[in-house]
Motif scaffolding. Structure first.
Motif, PDB file in Angstrom:
ATOM      1  N   HIS A 117     -14.407   4.480   2.459  1.00 26.27           N
ATOM      2  CA  HIS A 117     -13.063   4.965   2.771  1.00 26.27           C
ATOM      3  C   HIS A 117     -11.992   3.889   2.566  1.00 26.27           C
ATOM      4  O   HIS A 117     -10.789   4.198   2.618  1.00 26.27           O
ATOM      5  N   VAL A 118     -12.382   2.647   2.348  1.00 27.63           N
ATOM      6  CA  VAL A 118     -11.408   1.586   2.095  1.00 27.63           C
ATOM      7  C   VAL A 118     -11.022   1.645   0.619  1.00 27.63           C
ATOM      8  O   VAL A 118     -11.787   1.244  -0.263  1.00 27.63           O
ATOM      9  N   LEU A 119      -9.842   2.176   0.342  1.00 32.51           N
ATOM     10  CA  LEU A 119      -9.384   2.339  -1.037  1.00 32.51           C
ATOM     11  C   LEU A 119      -9.059   1.005  -1.682  1.00 32.51           C
ATOM     12  O   LEU A 119      -9.108   0.862  -2.908  1.00 32.51           O
ATOM     13  N   GLY A 120      -8.702   0.045  -0.857  1.00 27.53           N
ATOM     14  CA  GLY A 120      -8.303  -1.263  -1.352  1.00 27.53           C
ATOM     15  C   GLY A 120      -7.356  -1.904  -0.370  1.00 27.53           C
ATOM     16  O   GLY A 120      -7.500  -1.726   0.850  1.00 27.53           O
ATOM     17  N   GLY A 121      -6.386  -2.624  -0.864  1.00 29.64           N
ATOM     18  CA  GLY A 121      -5.463  -3.307   0.023  1.00 29.64           C
ATOM     19  C   GLY A 121      -4.136  -3.575  -0.645  1.00 29.64           C
ATOM     20  O   GLY A 121      -3.928  -3.277  -1.831  1.00 29.64           O
ATOM     21  N   GLN A 122      -3.230  -4.151   0.134  1.00 26.57           N
ATOM     22  CA  GLN A 122      -1.922  -4.509  -0.390  1.00 26.57           C
ATOM     23  C   GLN A 122      -1.324  -5.621   0.459  1.00 26.57           C
ATOM     24  O   GLN A 122      -1.672  -5.802   1.622  1.00 26.57           O
ATOM     25  N   ALA A 123      -0.420  -6.373  -0.159  1.00 26.05           N
ATOM     26  CA  ALA A 123       0.426  -7.306   0.570  1.00 26.05           C
ATOM     27  C   ALA A 123       1.701  -6.587   0.961  1.00 26.05           C
ATOM     28  O   ALA A 123       2.124  -5.639   0.285  1.00 26.05           O
ATOM     29  N   ASN A 124       2.304  -7.001   2.068  1.00 27.83           N
ATOM     30  CA  ASN A 124       3.560  -6.395   2.516  1.00 27.83           C
ATOM     31  C   ASN A 124       4.675  -7.436   2.513  1.00 27.83           C
ATOM     32  O   ASN A 124       4.507  -8.530   3.062  1.00 27.83           O
ATOM     33  N   ILE A 125       5.788  -7.074   1.882  1.00 23.84           N
ATOM     34  CA  ILE A 125       6.934  -7.968   1.778  1.00 23.84           C
ATOM     35  C   ILE A 125       8.110  -7.328   2.506  1.00 23.84           C
ATOM     36  O   ILE A 125       8.814  -6.468   1.969  1.00 23.84           O
ATOM     37  N   TRP A 126       8.287  -7.715   3.771  1.00 19.76           N
ATOM     38  CA  TRP A 126       9.422  -7.251   4.572  1.00 19.76           C
ATOM     39  C   TRP A 126      10.592  -8.208   4.341  1.00 19.76           C
ATOM     40  O   TRP A 126      10.430  -9.428   4.343  1.00 19.76           O
ATOM     41  N   THR A 127      11.788  -7.663   4.156  1.00 15.52           N
ATOM     42  CA  THR A 127      12.878  -8.483   3.611  1.00 15.52           C
ATOM     43  C   THR A 127      14.010  -8.775   4.586  1.00 15.52           C
ATOM     44  O   THR A 127      15.128  -9.054   4.159  1.00 15.52           O
ATOM     45  N   GLU A 128      13.737  -8.734   5.903  1.00 13.91           N
ATOM     46  CA  GLU A 128      14.801  -9.099   6.839  1.00 13.91           C
ATOM     47  C   GLU A 128      15.429 -10.442   6.477  1.00 13.91           C
ATOM     48  O   GLU A 128      16.644 -10.611   6.537  1.00 13.91           O
TER      49      GLU A 128
END
Length: 536
Positions: free
Chosen positions: A434-445
């Motif tokens: 069920h783990v499709l993969g992953g991603q990094a998250n770039i929050w831009t505050e």
């Protein structure tokens, strides 16, 4: 020297040199890849690289390879790129570019270079199908030109999913024709917070921007040509003050609100009237027309419930619906959006807070509060995208150095990010599927320009790309060696990455406070947050 590291690379003898006689050939199914490769090679080389029946660079489909897999063969007689589908051939073409001198990534002619490719056979395929990055354009708007550049950099690293975070308290960035005030009012704010913490000042400078529907179509098409799927996110039922500023009737307290100029969690949330559900399903209908992605993000994270608890009409609404608590009310709202998307043949994509309720089987979870959400979701039969904040939140500071700009949370070095493993060890093989993969998250505050996004994203995003593409075994010393050469490619592209020595003087933000934390404090905070998941 390839990044990401291939499954197998076997050096040959000799090399192939591109010259004015070199041609390219491809079957009709690969015309798009051929055109892209010509466009990638011609600016720096100055070579015509015309199409020819038996080109020196041949692109081919081979049925024995997976759709994203490729086999790149370079001999003194030519180059052959075979893939199981157009995406695989495209990734093989990206590998070819990396085998050339780094100057090939420059956009003007480099007269002094010799365009020589060493003989080699590279056989490669990705480990995960979802290799992504979340880009927040709501806190700080990124102009379309820079979004397209960001997509090019994703493609260079064989990332294939752009999670496009389009709406927030601080701005609504996508044109919705049925509700024009979402961008007329919600698309800009009077000022922005500078730094972190409740005492951080505002800058007094208006900020805004949005993408027209034609812009969105262009971004989606541009990404598709590079085999990148754009997954939009329309945040609900919290993080919605930009929408409430435009249409106050959507809120619990229906007075005037401005688009929020501060960072953090906002108390203002949607009311749960049927008219509000209809509003957001209408918004989603326009989103569905623009984005062909199977997955559609609807948020679901960090939604305060205090307004629902204190509002008589909300309590009356809960009684009408037979809902016993505010958590159930949020679940009811998310399930309504889920049902709407399912009926349209799409799948809801939400942050791991959606696990606190009963979601439809097709709902897919972005596990951000560590990997506890990934474990829970997989065991319940939900698909998962792993994006734990303590591994792949690229807004987090990059070291303990005092010059790190507006330092947020725990330090995440390149090595920390390189150790990212999307599949929790406690899952069984069946659950792990069920783990499709992953991603990094770039929050831009704290990223108020594309060059600042460069600084926070690179080269850490190179490490994420390898963690998601390459085999599970890791060798950081080998990655560092390849990254040293890869930085020359980033230099040629013009990426303002963080130097190994630390921030350059112009990349620091002296005097602006951050929100640094320790791993111990972060672990205690996350443990408290995920308790709700365990209880659910």
């Amino acid at each position: 020297m390839l990044v990401p590291r291939p499954v197998e690379s076997v050096a040959g003898e000799g090399s192939f040199v591109l010259d004015r006689e070199t041609t390219l050939s491809a079957p009709p199914a690969l015309e798009g890849v051929l055109t892209w490769l010509q466009g990638a090679l011609r600016p720096a080389t100055g070579l015509p690289l015309r199409e020819g029946a038996s080109g020196g660079i041949q692109l081919q489909i081979e049925d024995d390879l997976g759709a994203e897999a490729f086999r790149l063969t370079v001999t003194s007689g030519g180059v052959r790129i075979a893939g199981g589908g157009p995406a695989g051939v495209f990734y093989g073409a990206q590998a070819l570019l990396q085998l050339l001198p780094p100057a090939v990534f420059r956009r003007g002619r480099v007269a002094s270079a010799r365009w020589e490719v060493p003989a080699v056979t590279v056989t490669d395929a990705p480990r995960f199908g979802w290799r992504g990055v979340m880009l927040d354009v709501a806190r700080h708007f990124m102009p379309k030109h820079d979004v397209l550049r960001f997509i090019d950099l994703m493609a260079m690293h064989r990332l294939n999913t752009l999670h496009f975070h389009l709406t927030e308290d601080q701005g609504w960035r996508i044109e919705i024709k049925r509700y024009p005030r979402l961008t007329e009012v919600g698309g800009w704010r009077h000022e922005s917070q500078v730094g972190a913490g409740p005492d951080a000042p505002n800058d007094g400078r208006p900020h805004g921007g949005f993408y027209t529907q034609d812009d969105i179509r262009e971004i989606v098409a541009y990404a598709a040509e590079r085999f990148i799927t754009v997954v939009p996110e329309i945040e609900t039922p919290g993080h919605v003050q930009a929408a409430l500023a435009a249409y106050p009737e959507l809120g619990v307290h229906q007075g005037h609100l401005d688009v929020w100029p501060r960072w953090g969690i906002n108390p203002n949330v949607l009311n749960l009237e049927e008219s509000t559900v209809e509003f957001f399903t209408n918004v989603l209908d326009e989103v569905l027309e623009l984005f062909p992605s199977t997955f559609i993000g609807v948020g679901g994270d960090e939604c305060p419930r205090e307004q629902w608890e204190s509002d008589p009409r909300t309590q009356e609404r809960m009684a009408e619906l037979g809902i016993i608590d505010e958590a159930g009310l949020q679940t009811w709202f998310m399930r309504r959006l889920d049902d709407h998307l399912t009926k349209a043949g799409r799948r809801l994509f939400g942050w791991d807070e959606i696990l606190e309720g009963d979601m439809a089987p097709g709902a897919t979870v972005a596990s951000w509060r560590g990997l506890a959400g990934a474990v829970t979701a997989a065991r319940r039969g939900h698909d998962v995208v792993a994006c734990p904040d303590d591994m792949v939140y690229l807004d987090y500071r990059q070291s303990e150095l005092p010059g790190e700009p507006i330092p947020v949370s725990i330090p995440l070095t390149i090595e920390d990010v390189y150790r990212f493993e999307p599949v929790p060890a406690q899952l069984t093989p069946d659950e792990a599927r069920h783990v499709l993969g992953g991603q990094a998250n770039i929050w831009t505050e704290h990223m108020d320009s594309p060059r600042t996004v460069d600084f926070f994203a690179y080269p850490r995003l190179c490490a994420v790309a390898e963690a998601l593409w390459s085999p599970a075994e890791r060798d950081f010393a080998d990655f560092e060696r390849r990254l040293e050469h890869h930085r020359l490619r980033l230099d040629a592209v013009g990426v303002e990455y963080r130097s190994p020595e630390g921030p350059r003087p112009w990349q620091s933000r002296p005097g602006i406070p951050g929100r640094p934390s320790t791993r111990e404090a972060r672990a205690a905070h996350i443990a408290e947050l995920v308790a709700n998941i365990a209880e659910a």
